[in-house]
Design a protein around this motif. Sequence first.
Motif, mmCIF file in Angstrom:
data_model
loop_
_atom_site.group_PDB
_atom_site.id
_atom_site.type_symbol
_atom_site.label_atom_id
_atom_site.label_comp_id
_atom_site.label_asym_id
_atom_site.label_seq_id
_atom_site.Cartn_x
_atom_site.Cartn_y
_atom_site.Cartn_z
ATOM 1 N N UNK A 12 0.859 -1.173 0.000
ATOM 2 C CA UNK A 12 0.000 0.000 0.000
ATOM 3 C C UNK A 12 0.901 1.231 0.000
ATOM 4 N N UNK A 13 0.669 2.160 -0.930
ATOM 5 C CA UNK A 13 1.452 3.393 -0.991
ATOM 6 C C UNK A 13 0.552 4.557 -0.615
ATOM 7 N N UNK A 14 0.982 5.324 0.380
ATOM 8 C CA UNK A 14 0.186 6.422 0.909
ATOM 9 C C UNK A 14 0.880 7.738 0.567
ATOM 10 N N UNK A 45 0.585 7.193 13.937
ATOM 11 C CA UNK A 45 -0.849 7.402 13.701
ATOM 12 C C UNK A 45 -1.451 6.229 12.939
ATOM 13 N N UNK A 46 -0.794 5.820 11.862
ATOM 14 C CA UNK A 46 -1.318 4.699 11.074
ATOM 15 C C UNK A 46 -1.372 3.425 11.901
ATOM 16 N N UNK A 58 2.729 -4.679 3.704
ATOM 17 C CA UNK A 58 3.587 -3.521 3.890
ATOM 18 C C UNK A 58 2.913 -2.268 3.361
ATOM 19 N N UNK A 59 3.244 -1.156 3.988
ATOM 20 C CA UNK A 59 2.811 0.115 3.429
ATOM 21 C C UNK A 59 4.015 1.038 3.339
ATOM 22 N N UNK A 60 3.918 1.978 2.459
ATOM 23 C CA UNK A 60 5.002 2.920 2.223
ATOM 24 C C UNK A 60 4.408 4.318 2.164
ATOM 25 N N UNK A 61 5.026 5.250 2.876
ATOM 26 C CA UNK A 61 4.577 6.630 2.837
ATOM 27 C C UNK A 61 5.471 7.376 1.848
ATOM 28 N N UNK A 62 4.858 8.006 0.869
ATOM 29 C CA UNK A 62 5.603 8.748 -0.149
ATOM 30 C C UNK A 62 5.399 10.231 0.112
ATOM 31 N N UNK A 63 6.492 10.950 0.299
ATOM 32 C CA UNK A 63 6.414 12.371 0.599
ATOM 33 C C UNK A 63 6.615 13.212 -0.650
#
Length: 85
Positions: A12-14, A45-46, A58-63
């Motif tokens: 999951x990409x956030x 938070x997540x 897995x999740x990944x936070x993209x800035x």
Amino acid sequence: GNLFWTRVNIKIKIPCVLAYTANIYSDSTKLSEAIMTETREMINYFDENNYKIIEKVDYEIIYYIFPIDNIQQLRETISSFKKIK
């Protein structure tokens, strides 16, 4: 169930937009610290709010980081979009 997500290796990409006032960009240490703080807060938070969408996925936070002269004006503009029906 969860096996499908892990078997096909789905992540999951956030997307996360960070908009700071221009003064923070002149100090790379300050900017780096601000980003690391945001990262820790976002992950916490997540994790605390059931954003463990599916266990073991897995999740990944993209800035995306943008310099903004007037954050308040940006917020007001975004808020006005929400009011349009």
